[in-house]
Design an enzyme around this catalytic site. Structure first.
Site, PDB file in Angstrom:
ATOM      1  N   SER A  15     167.578  31.540  81.266  1.00 43.35           N
ATOM      2  CA  SER A  15     166.674  32.680  81.111  1.00 43.35           C
ATOM      3  C   SER A  15     165.252  32.395  81.592  1.00 43.35           C
ATOM      4  O   SER A  15     164.637  33.221  82.269  1.00 43.35           O
ATOM      5  CB  SER A  15     166.640  33.119  79.637  1.00 43.35           C
ATOM      6  OG  SER A  15     167.883  33.662  79.260  1.00 43.35           O
ATOM      7  N   LYS A  56     171.643  38.131  67.138  1.00 43.19           N
ATOM      8  CA  LYS A  56     171.564  39.508  67.632  1.00 43.19           C
ATOM      9  C   LYS A  56     171.676  40.549  66.522  1.00 43.19           C
ATOM     10  O   LYS A  56     171.249  41.689  66.693  1.00 43.19           O
ATOM     11  CB  LYS A  56     172.637  39.747  68.694  1.00 43.19           C
ATOM     12  CG  LYS A  56     172.422  38.921  69.964  1.00 43.19           C
ATOM     13  CD  LYS A  56     173.471  39.194  71.018  1.00 43.19           C
ATOM     14  CE  LYS A  56     173.257  38.300  72.234  1.00 43.19           C
ATOM     15  NZ  LYS A  56     174.207  38.590  73.322  1.00 43.19           N
ATOM     16  N   ASP A  68     169.846  54.017  70.176  1.00 39.48           N
ATOM     17  CA  ASP A  68     171.137  54.531  69.716  1.00 39.48           C
ATOM     18  C   ASP A  68     172.277  53.591  70.091  1.00 39.48           C
ATOM     19  O   ASP A  68     173.207  53.381  69.301  1.00 39.48           O
ATOM     20  CB  ASP A  68     171.394  55.917  70.305  1.00 39.48           C
ATOM     21  CG  ASP A  68     170.465  56.981  69.730  1.00 39.48           C
ATOM     22  OD1 ASP A  68     169.911  56.739  68.633  1.00 39.48           O
ATOM     23  OD2 ASP A  68     170.293  58.027  70.380  1.00 39.48           O
ATOM     24  N   ASP A  92     172.846  44.112  76.832  1.00 42.38           N
ATOM     25  CA  ASP A  92     174.060  43.334  77.087  1.00 42.38           C
ATOM     26  C   ASP A  92     175.215  44.230  77.519  1.00 42.38           C
ATOM     27  O   ASP A  92     176.009  43.875  78.396  1.00 42.38           O
ATOM     28  CB  ASP A  92     174.481  42.566  75.830  1.00 42.38           C
ATOM     29  CG  ASP A  92     173.695  41.280  75.634  1.00 42.38           C
ATOM     30  OD1 ASP A  92     173.182  40.753  76.636  1.00 42.38           O
ATOM     31  OD2 ASP A  92     173.597  40.825  74.488  1.00 42.38           O
ATOM     32  N   GLY A 116     187.114  36.828  70.290  1.00 41.61           N
ATOM     33  CA  GLY A 116     185.886  36.722  69.515  1.00 41.61           C
ATOM     34  C   GLY A 116     185.605  37.977  68.721  1.00 41.61           C
ATOM     35  O   GLY A 116     186.116  39.064  69.040  1.00 41.61           O
TER      36      GLY A 116
END
Length: 410
Positions: A15, A56, A68, A92, A116
């Site tokens: 990043s 997150k 939203d 994401d 996951g």
């Protein structure tokens, strides 16, 4: 710093490179423990934050507003400080959708399996719904009401698309893979959110079977572009994402040279590394430096032990990125080695004609012309089958370097 990424473990993260190099942000990396997340957000001493595993959902109670989409997903990966008011977004989902579409995986009317049950799995579920998947099953190690177990997943024989949203397979534990793809005969697409290595093991296994597959680098870059749109309130075109992806992928990808003993891998590799400004790595040289003379290893410990040592070294170098790697002539004899080299590398076969190869005493398996010819006949098809590109190497090393560069840079 004005901007940063926060997460628990960030040694793998690209990043900082993306946001500083391509968008000029004053950007940092902050590895935080759970108890440090709240105080950081409450101080509000930043302009924007990217949020990654496992925070997150943790950040949501500290925000004044969430979009939203983020509310529906229940996960935030972008926080904007708007004059003291913290606003949360989820880019994401946009990045994941863009990545899947970019590689050509079709989710419409497909049976989808999501590995996951964390925040990223919620993004994947939303994308699968958005794209019209027929069935969607999430897989968890825990027995939950909205998931199936990995044992149950093995029975989902109709699965057509697998999406991995876990960190399994991510650097530094690059050999991780949650499922055996042989259990899924109808499989036609694999997406892995892991982006370091470039081609996680799950992706390597899929490509071996001719299945469309990709890792998560495009997702990472795409969601970053969407994040900067939030940070700066400026729109960017998809070409920006494509250009950044291509440049970063090339900068991280290893160039791996395979071929017969005496085919010029070391000479070509050194020249290539010099011209590209990269580090050159020779696996045989590492073996000699760390384990002793190769001929002596063959004579005293046998070829089997040498091959085990070779695999240990290849595991080390395959986790690296942006290198030029020359392998020993027999490295391709083990499928494990090929798979490891593919995690971050593009494999080039330096195809030098038999009549141009020379037997030498320091090569135990090809120290006379008869052994050399037998070795050539035994290995030639293996080299062809394992390489991404065959390079005819019957001229000067400089000519061979040029051929590799022309292919790699296009």
């Amino acid at each position: 710093m004005d901007y940063a990424i926060i997460g628990e473990k960030l040694s793998h993260s690209f990043s900082k490179e993306i946001y500083t190099k391509y968008f000029g942000l004053d950007y940092g990396v902050k590895e935080l423990q759970l108890e440090e997340v709240g105080p950081l957000l409450q101080k509000r001493e930043f302009k924007g934050i990217n949020v990654t595993i496992p925070y997150k959902q943790t950040v949501i109670p500290y925000l004044d507003e969430i979009s939203d989409v983020a509310k529906k997903i229940g996960a935030v990966n972008v926080i904007v400080n708007d004059n003291g008011k913290l606003k949360g977004y989820n880019t994401d989902i946009l990045g994941l959708k863009a990545n899947i579409e970019n590689v050509g995986i079709n989710l419409k009317d497909k049976d989808v399996l999501i590995l996951g049950d964390g925040a990223t799995s919620k993004n994947a579920y939303a994308v699968a719904e958005m794209c019209g998947a027929k069935t969607i099953n999430k897989v968890s190690r825990e027995n939950k009401t909205d998931t199936i177990t990995y044992e149950q997943a093995k029975e989902m024989k109709n699965t057509q698309v697998i999406i991995n949203t876990t960190p399994v397979g991510m650097y530094p534990k690059i050999e991780g893979c949650l499922v055996d793809l042989n259990c899924f005969p109808a499989l036609e697409g694999v997406f892995d959110a892991v982006y370091n290595p470039l081609c996680p093991k799950l992706v390597v296994e899929a490509k071996k079977r001719g299945i469309t597959a990709c890792g998560g680098l495009y997702m990472l870059i795409s969601q970053a572009v969407f994040a900067v749109e939030k940070f700066k309130n400026l729109p960017y075109s998809q070409s920006k994402t494509n250009d950044i992806f291509k440049e970063i992928y090339k900068s991280k990808e290893n160039i791996v040279l395979v071929g017969m003993p005496g085919s010029g891998k070391t000479t070509v590799g050194k020249l290539l590394a010099e011209q590209l400004g990269r580090e050159f790595i020779d696996t045989d040289e590492i073996i000699a430096n760390e384990y002793g003379n190769i001929t002596e290893i063959f004579e005293t410990r046998g070829e089997g032990e040498f091959r085990n040592i070779e695999t240990c070294v290849i595991k080390q170098v395959s986790a690296l990125q942006g290198k030029v790697i020359a392998t020993g002539g027999g490295a391709v004899l083990k499928q494990e080695n090929i798979d490891l080299l593919r995690l971050n590398g593009k494999i080039y076969f330096l195809d030098r004609p038999l009549e141009s190869l020379v037997a030498t005493d320091d090569r135990p398996l090809s120290n006379d012309s008869e052994k050399l010819e037998n070795l050539y006949n035994q290995r030639y098809k293996i080299y062809l089958n394992c390489c991404d590109k065959q390079i005819i190497s019957n001229n000067t090393p400089s000519d061979t370097v040029l051929s590799v560069k022309e292919d790699w840079l296009k």
